[in-house]
Design a protein around this motif. Structure first.
Motif, PDB file in Angstrom:
ATOM      1  N   LEU A  84      39.410  33.186  18.374  1.00 14.11           N
ATOM      2  CA  LEU A  84      39.348  32.670  19.609  1.00 14.11           C
ATOM      3  C   LEU A  84      40.373  33.178  20.461  1.00 14.11           C
ATOM      4  N   LEU A  85      41.633  32.804  19.851  1.00 13.63           N
ATOM      5  CA  LEU A  85      42.920  33.359  20.551  1.00 13.63           C
ATOM      6  C   LEU A  85      42.911  34.820  20.822  1.00 13.63           C
ATOM      7  N   LYS A  86      42.526  35.438  19.752  1.00 17.37           N
ATOM      8  CA  LYS A  86      42.490  36.780  19.705  1.00 17.37           C
ATOM      9  C   LYS A  86      41.541  37.526  20.970  1.00 17.37           C
ATOM     10  N   GLU A  87      40.302  36.972  20.781  1.00 17.40           N
ATOM     11  CA  GLU A  87      39.403  37.051  22.118  1.00 17.40           C
ATOM     12  C   GLU A  87      40.012  36.855  23.260  1.00 17.40           C
ATOM     13  N   LEU A  88      40.847  35.821  23.295  1.00 17.20           N
ATOM     14  CA  LEU A  88      41.124  35.332  24.997  1.00 17.20           C
ATOM     15  C   LEU A  88      42.184  36.185  25.208  1.00 17.20           C
ATOM     16  N   ALA A  89      42.957  36.794  24.452  1.00 14.94           N
ATOM     17  CA  ALA A  89      43.900  37.858  24.705  1.00 14.94           C
ATOM     18  C   ALA A  89      43.462  39.014  25.345  1.00 14.94           C
ATOM     19  N   THR A  90      42.182  39.335  25.036  1.00 14.55           N
ATOM     20  CA  THR A  90      41.422  40.683  25.611  1.00 14.55           C
ATOM     21  C   THR A  90      41.212  40.263  27.097  1.00 14.55           C
ATOM     22  N   GLN A  91      40.939  38.985  27.436  1.00 13.40           N
ATOM     23  CA  GLN A  91      40.474  38.634  28.860  1.00 13.40           C
ATOM     24  C   GLN A  91      41.690  38.924  29.807  1.00 13.40           C
ATOM     25  N   SER A  92      41.152  39.169  31.145  1.00 16.98           N
ATOM     26  CA  SER A  92      42.092  39.031  32.133  1.00 16.98           C
ATOM     27  C   SER A  92      42.658  37.711  32.605  1.00 16.98           C
ATOM     28  N   ALA A  93      43.777  37.529  33.260  1.00 22.55           N
ATOM     29  CA  ALA A  93      43.938  35.947  33.755  1.00 22.55           C
ATOM     30  C   ALA A  93      42.803  35.330  34.448  1.00 22.55           C
ATOM     31  N   ASN A  94      42.224  36.146  35.240  1.00 24.87           N
ATOM     32  CA  ASN A  94      41.152  35.439  36.066  1.00 24.87           C
ATOM     33  C   ASN A  94      39.879  35.147  35.094  1.00 24.87           C
ATOM     34  N   GLN A  95      39.633  36.056  34.171  1.00 24.44           N
ATOM     35  CA  GLN A  95      38.590  35.628  33.078  1.00 24.44           C
ATOM     36  C   GLN A  95      39.030  34.551  32.277  1.00 24.44           C
ATOM     37  N   ARG A  96      40.224  34.231  31.859  1.00 28.10           N
ATOM     38  CA  ARG A  96      40.708  33.179  31.061  1.00 28.10           C
ATOM     39  C   ARG A  96      40.636  31.920  31.875  1.00 28.10           C
ATOM     40  N   ARG A  97      41.003  31.969  33.214  1.00 23.15           N
ATOM     41  CA  ARG A  97      40.872  30.834  34.011  1.00 23.15           C
ATOM     42  C   ARG A  97      39.356  30.383  34.070  1.00 23.15           C
ATOM     43  N   ALA A  98      38.552  31.379  34.327  1.00 21.81           N
ATOM     44  CA  ALA A  98      36.998  31.067  34.483  1.00 21.81           C
ATOM     45  C   ALA A  98      36.454  30.506  33.086  1.00 21.81           C
ATOM     46  N   LEU A  99      36.828  30.986  32.038  1.00 24.40           N
ATOM     47  CA  LEU A  99      36.415  30.400  30.811  1.00 24.40           C
ATOM     48  C   LEU A  99      36.775  28.955  30.587  1.00 24.40           C
ATOM     49  N   MET A 100      38.253  28.892  30.934  1.00 26.15           N
ATOM     50  CA  MET A 100      38.930  27.404  30.985  1.00 26.15           C
ATOM     51  C   MET A 100      38.167  26.314  31.782  1.00 26.15           C
ATOM     52  N   SER A 101      37.679  26.664  32.988  1.00 28.78           N
ATOM     53  CA  SER A 101      37.032  25.964  33.893  1.00 28.78           C
ATOM     54  C   SER A 101      35.725  25.293  33.645  1.00 28.78           C
ATOM     55  N   GLN A 102      34.904  26.487  32.885  1.00 33.20           N
ATOM     56  CA  GLN A 102      33.601  26.323  32.067  1.00 33.20           C
ATOM     57  C   GLN A 102      33.873  25.226  31.158  1.00 33.20           C
TER      58      GLN A 102
END
Length: 108
Positions: A84-102
């Motif tokens: 999961l950490l590795k996959e999150l690192a491939t996301q943009s900051a905006n994508q990470r924020r959206a995933l975190m919100s979800q």
């Protein structure tokens, strides 16, 4: 995927080797990328991977950056969390924020 901790006490070395092999890179390449002299880079990375030595935190930080993973990935002893950490690192900051919100929304 399992959330079982890695059996080896050498989590950093196992994570380094796994990611390096995933990329198809030699130990020498990783060593040179982090600034180790080409003549000793293979041996030094090998020592980290087999657990003879653990890299100092700044060296581990450079290794993680070269391998394209967050530093926490190298130290994570749970396979599914590491992935999961590795996959999150491939996301943009905006994508990470959206995933975190979800994710937070799902907890409510």
């Amino acid at each position: 995927m399992s959330s079982e901790p890695l059996e080896s006490s050498n989590v950093v070395g196992r994570r380094m080797r796994s990611r390096r092999e995933e990329l198809g890179w030699s130990q020498e390449k990783v060593g040179v990328l982090i600034g180790i002299d080409e003549s000793s880079s293979r041996a030094r990375i090998s020592r980290y991977e087999v657990g003879t030595h653990e890299p100092p935190i700044e060296t581990a930080r450079r290794i993680a950056k070269a391998l394209g993973v967050p530093l926490a990935y190298l130290y994570c002893d749970e396979e599914d969390v590491a992935m999961l950490l590795k996959e999150l690192a491939t996301q943009s900051a905006n994508q990470r924020r959206a995933l975190m919100s979800q994710w937070l929304e799902g907890l409510r």
